[in-house]
Design a protein around this motif. Structure first.
Motif, PDB file in Angstrom:
ATOM      1  N   ARG A 249       0.864  -1.217  -0.050  1.00  0.00           N
ATOM      2  CA  ARG A 249       0.137   0.007   0.108  1.00  0.00           C
ATOM      3  C   ARG A 249       0.708   1.261  -0.027  1.00  0.00           C
ATOM      4  N   SER A 250       2.202   1.119   0.361  1.00  0.00           N
ATOM      5  CA  SER A 250       3.058   2.397   0.443  1.00  0.00           C
ATOM      6  C   SER A 250       3.219   2.559  -1.039  1.00  0.00           C
ATOM      7  N   ASN A 251       3.133   1.951  -1.828  1.00  0.00           N
ATOM      8  CA  ASN A 251       3.161   2.220  -3.393  1.00  0.00           C
ATOM      9  C   ASN A 251       4.766   2.578  -3.660  1.00  0.00           C
TER      10      ASN A 251
ATOM     11  N   ARG B 184      -6.424  -3.530  -3.353  1.00  0.00           N
ATOM     12  CA  ARG B 184      -7.127  -3.081  -4.433  1.00  0.00           C
ATOM     13  C   ARG B 184      -8.316  -2.036  -4.252  1.00  0.00           C
ATOM     14  N   GLN B 185      -8.361  -1.805  -2.469  1.00  0.00           N
ATOM     15  CA  GLN B 185      -9.080  -0.712  -2.129  1.00  0.00           C
ATOM     16  C   GLN B 185      -8.241   0.435  -2.170  1.00  0.00           C
ATOM     17  N   TYR B 186      -7.166   0.380  -2.313  1.00  0.00           N
ATOM     18  CA  TYR B 186      -6.293   1.651  -2.242  1.00  0.00           C
ATOM     19  C   TYR B 186      -5.245   1.838  -3.250  1.00  0.00           C
TER      20      TYR B 186
ATOM     21  N   TYR C 132      -3.551   0.453  -7.316  1.00  0.00           N
ATOM     22  CA  TYR C 132      -3.656  -0.365  -8.560  1.00  0.00           C
ATOM     23  C   TYR C 132      -2.204  -0.924  -8.977  1.00  0.00           C
TER      24      TYR C 132
END
Lengths: 230, 230
Positions: free
Chosen positions: A42-44, A68-70, A72
DNA sequence: GCAGTCCTTTACACAACCTTTACGTTGGCT
DNA sequence: AGCCAACGTAAAGGTTGTGTAAAGGACTGC
């Protein structure tokens, strides 16, 4: 530097993959727990995530769903069995590809590269692009969404236009059927899916109506390329 | 320079969006609290606001409602779930569009561009425009709000006039049904809303009464275009 | 209240489009 | 040569968007 995150409880496997990917010039990090991996993903900070479906604690599909909530961020799913159901569910949840264990490192690298190349293509699409473009006798006017052969407008459907624009913007380069399908049709290429072939066939027919010199060349097993005259 | 404000408590997401939008040439600022965002948005320093519905403290819908007391700044709403109720309420409160999380950066950029393009269209409408305009056999006299076919006045209703004027002022360009609906009918285009189609149908009929040469062309899935003879 | 005007909704038909099917062809492989 | 997977494409099938008549509803002026 491209960073890849692997979420898999099989420590030996992650070490093996680490070696191969680092040899290939990727930055690599592995974690062995779902929640920990989810937080990192999630930290991308990663350009791609390798996600095992069979995880202790938090299931891989759950991790994917939450991610996928956060984000792509591209995800390549791994699974122990050749489980068709997991595959379908995973792809529906937004995984970018799927690889059954055991896999060869070579195949893994190939899949990773395919995904990263496609992501790059998509990012290019978002860049400001040339409004007008000429390839041989073809001329693109993206403001009006029209393509001309010499001075004749091609009457194209929305899908045909997208495909031909993509080929024109990458004239001289091979564009894989997978890429064309995902970017122009908005869906992954399935086995026995001949839809794209039909669109190519129709586009060729429409171009040939004005210019007999065949333009879209087939590269068997690779994709299509719009030949640039030299 | 186009500035975009994002109001969302998910810091990682705002950073991701920041990257994409800055890559696309937008000025970007993110805040993570409703009240803070409201104050900034009210300053009218931003051309567009991305607003999360789920906010700690002050709910996104409340922010929107308050903002609309002061500003018509375009708002694109974001929400974690595909919550249809939030969507309807938001659009009724004056949001310009809606996007369910997770969204692809690509889709976000597309939505933003669509909104900004429409705002630009609206601003053009408010500019002083040519009072008289000729497109093929159609002549517009905006002072008298009349449109002629050759020398015959078209008896148009207010709505029909607005639609045809819009098409004439953008003759040769595709005008989307969404744009036509918002600018001429003053409402967002809903699924299964056939009202605009009926107006187009009626306009065509009235024009055909004097000039059989069909003029308003349909571009399936894109919109309508008034063809300019060359 | 009533008639008139206008906008919208409903309903059905149709056309455009995308996909699938089916069969023929091609080209690489052993 | 013979096989097989990939490709070309005509035709059929299914889906979606559009055209339009007719009915319904909202509004206005009388």
């Amino acid at each position: 530097m491209t960073s890849i995150l692997m979420i898999d409880d099989d420590v030996a496997l992650t070490q093996l993959v680490a070696e191969y990917l680092q040899l290939d010039g990727y930055e690599f990090k592995a974690v062995h727990q779902g929640p920990e991996g989810l937080e990192l993903a999630r930290s991308n900070a990663f350009q791609l995530v390798l996600l095992d479906i069979m995880l202790p604690g938090m299931d891989g599909l759950t991790v994917l769903k939450q991610l996928r909530q956060y984000s792509y961020c591209p995800v390549l799913m791994l699974t122990a069995r050749g489980d068709e159901i997991d595959r379908v569910v995973g792809l529906e949840l937004g995984a970018d590809d799927y690889l059954a264990k055991p896999f060869s490192p070579r195949e893994l690298v190939a899949r990773i590269k395919a995904i990263l190349r496609r992501v790059e293509l998509i990012q290019q699409q978002q860049q400001p692009q040339l409004a007008s473009l000429q390839v041989n006798s073809l001329r693109l006017d993206s403001a009006k969404r029209q393509i001309f052969v010499e001075d004749n407008v091609l009457v194209l459907t929305a899908t045909e236009y997208q495909i031909l624009e993509l080929l024109m913007r990458h004239a001289g380069d091979v564009v894989s059927k997978e890429d064309l399908s995902q970017l122009a049709l908005g869906k992954r290429l399935q086995l026995y899916d001949r839809s794209l072939d039909m669109h190519i066939s129709n586009i060729r027919k429409k171009i040939a109506h004005y210019d007999e010199a065949e333009k879209i060349q087939t590269l068997r097993g690779l994709g299509y390329v719009l030949l640039e005259g030299e």
